[in-house]
Design an enzyme around this catalytic site. Structure first.
Site, PDB file in Angstrom:
ATOM      1  N   LEU A 280      -3.246   3.388  -4.231  1.00 57.61           N
ATOM      2  CA  LEU A 280      -4.515   2.938  -3.679  1.00 57.61           C
ATOM      3  C   LEU A 280      -4.361   1.461  -3.339  1.00 57.61           C
ATOM      4  CD1 LEU A 280      -7.318   4.417  -6.011  1.00 57.61           C
ATOM      5  CD2 LEU A 280      -6.693   5.180  -3.725  1.00 57.61           C
ATOM      6  N   ASP A 281      -5.034   1.008  -2.298  1.00 50.88           N
ATOM      7  CA  ASP A 281      -5.003  -0.407  -1.956  1.00 50.88           C
ATOM      8  C   ASP A 281      -5.536  -1.234  -3.119  1.00 50.88           C
ATOM      9  OD1 ASP A 281      -4.038   0.188   0.540  1.00 50.88           O
ATOM     10  OD2 ASP A 281      -5.987   0.093   1.532  1.00 50.88           O
ATOM     11  N   ARG A 282      -5.096  -2.470  -3.192  1.00 52.47           N
ATOM     12  CA  ARG A 282      -5.510  -3.356  -4.284  1.00 52.47           C
ATOM     13  C   ARG A 282      -7.026  -3.469  -4.382  1.00 52.47           C
ATOM     14  NH1 ARG A 282      -6.333  -9.218  -4.369  1.00 52.47           N
ATOM     15  NH2 ARG A 282      -5.596  -9.316  -2.217  1.00 52.47           N
ATOM     16  N   THR A 284      -9.310  -1.362  -3.417  1.00 49.90           N
ATOM     17  CA  THR A 284      -9.977  -0.064  -3.510  1.00 49.90           C
ATOM     18  C   THR A 284     -10.076   0.392  -4.962  1.00 49.90           C
ATOM     19  OG1 THR A 284      -9.083   0.513  -1.337  1.00 49.90           O
ATOM     20  CG2 THR A 284      -9.926   2.322  -2.679  1.00 49.90           C
TER      21      THR A 284
END
Length: 505
Positions: A280-282, A284
């Site tokens: 997951l993106d940082r 998110t």
């Protein structure tokens, strides 16, 4: 259309897309596949002796010299005359140990850098012997009650074999282009001071990096702070751990982050060593599945590749997202990483296939909450598709940033790529990144310093220092709500975040 029909439709579309992508992959040649290696594959030991990769990267070296370098690459950096056995090694949980990890555990700083570290100032328990010992000193968290988790500066030695894109390039050029955090003059001084070596030897700034070279880089590391939000465990057994990932914390060590990451926090604070099964993106939040054993990791990876795991996210976006007469809105535009150094991605024809299914859940007069079901897993896919549709995630510091993308925020792909690159490169350095959602709070933001350069330098390493970000800057309104598998019969779901409430303002 009821919920069961929606699920069936999503699965059918995803299977069709999987077959289409499989056919495309079969048409691709080996060179394309090499170019799409993951970060882990790129940094693995050069001792794999992949002949095809040598053929795809012509070298001015003679055949004898190339063979000599291959033989040298099979050896670990100098350590009591021992060489690395050409076999894979695994930890007690069945995970393969990367060569860099093995080297760090048994190679001293003196071996790699030709120097003896200053151990006099350290406690007896922290005396630095190996690179691993040196790094372990940094695993200390500091809390000041302002919502942030901090890690004091510490020394860190990077060990990495030459990446494919680095081959036959100038050492200073590689550092200056790959690592945006500091100016070229800093890296020049670092090399001149012997803090960067190739194959354990001091080199000049004009040194050329070759295939099989081992690059060592000792640095005084400054990690940015992250939210001190508690990691909530949704489910765990002997094979996996499922968490509700807090926004603002990277999943695993990358770039400026090491100990302020989910895997390291779980290891050091929760005493649960894990390996991520996906990413997951940082910024998110939401469902993240981690493997506790090599067997579980292999199974989850296979399921991800075969797309038998389905995902649903929720996002709060700018404007009134269309209801579309009760039907889903499908965006199937290709996505391309155009500048990994800036973390910039765009919708482009030459990108990789990407499909996301959207459905509006609510609208509060300014922003909409939207269900997002990605059928592929491209970097920033949901964020890019929403931006293209004219409804970017409202507090996205990149794709909802009018200072970067202009008033229309890149709707319909109307983007001046060169201009975007220039403006985005200033964000987080000379300017604070501000999303459209907070434009009405501009006066308050002007009072907040945000994450940008302070103009001061570290007295130890002369690195530029940054103001701490506010907690508000460390999240976007994108949350992984649910992951499920109809084939294996499981489902993991989190609570809706506060910002997804219908009456949220």
């Amino acid at each position: 259309m009821d919920q069961s029909e929606r699920v069936l439709q999503t699965e059918e579309v995803q299977k069709e897309l999987q077959q289409k992508e499989l056919q495309e992959v079969q048409k691709e040649d080996g060179g394309d596949q090499l170019a799409e290696k993951t970060e882990d594959e790129e940094v693995k030991s050069a001792s794999s002796s992949d002949a095809a990769s040598d053929e795809t990267s012509p070298s001015p070296l003679s055949k004898n010299e190339r063979n000599r370098r291959k033989r040298a690459a099979r050896e670990v950096v100098p350590h009591s005359g021992r060489t690395r056995q050409n076999v894979r090694k695994f930890d007690s949980a069945g995970f393969r140990l990367r060569q860099q990890v093995l080297s760090s555990a048994r190679v001293s700083l003196q071996d790699v850098l030709g120097e003896t570290p200053d151990v006099a100032a350290l406690d007896a328990a922290d005396r630095v012997v190996t690179i691993e010992d040196d790094i372990a000193v940094g695993a200390r968290y500091v809390y000041k009650g302002d919502g942030l988790r901090r890690v004091p500066p510490y020394y860190f030695t990077y060990l990495t074999f030459c990446k494919q894109r680095w081959r036959d390039r100038n050492l200073l050029e590689i550092f200056s282009s790959e690592f945006r955090e500091k100016e070229p003059a800093y890296y020049r001084q670092l090399i001149d001071d012997g803090k960067v070596t190739i194959n354990s030897e001091r080199v000049g700034v004009d040194a050329i990096v070759r295939n099989g070279d081992l690059i060592s880089h000792r640095t005084h590391k400054h990690e940015p702070p992250v939210p001190d939000t508690q990691i909530e465990i949704v489910y765990q057994d002997q094979e996996i751990v499922v968490i509700d990932k807090p926004a603002g914390i990277p999943v695993h060590p990358v770039g400026r982050f090491r100990f302020n990451t989910i895997t390291e926090i779980m290891k050091h604070e929760l005493k649960i060593p894990v390996h991520p099964a996906h990413r997951l993106d940082r910024l998110t939040s939401g469902v993240m599945i981690f493997a506790r054993t090599g067997k579980a990791a292999n199974q989850l990876s296979a399921n991800m590749r075969n797309r038998t795991i389905y995902k649903e996210y929720v996002a709060r976006v700018l404007g009134e997202f269309p209801l579309n007469d009760g039907n889903d809105v499908v965006c199937d535009l290709p996505v391309l990483t155009v500048d990994p150094r800036l973390g910039l991605n765009m919708v482009k024809d030459e990108g990789k296939p990407a499909t996301t299914i959207f459905r509006r859940l609510s609208y509060n007069g300014k922003t909409s909450v939207v269900s997002c079901k990605p059928l592929t897993g491209r970097t920033h896919q949901i964020r890019l598709h929403l931006q293209y549709l004219g409804h970017p995630i409202a507090n996205d510091p990149i794709y909802a940033n009018r200072a970067v993308f202009g008033f229309h925020l890149g709707k319909g792909g109307e983007i001046d790529e060169a201009d975007v690159r220039t403006k985005l490169s200033r964000m987080g350095k000379n300017e604070q990144a501000r999303s459209a959602a907070f434009e009405e709070l501009a006066e308050q933001q002007n009072r907040e310093r945000g994450e940008k350069l302070t103009g001061e330098m570290c007295q130890v390493c002369q690195s530029p220092l940054y103001f701490d970000p506010s907690v508000r800057e460390l999240e976007i309104w994108l949350h992984a709500l649910k992951y499920w598998s109809t084939e294996d019969g499981w489902e993991y779901k989190t609570k809706l975040p506060i910002w997804a409430a219908e009456d949220f303002q």
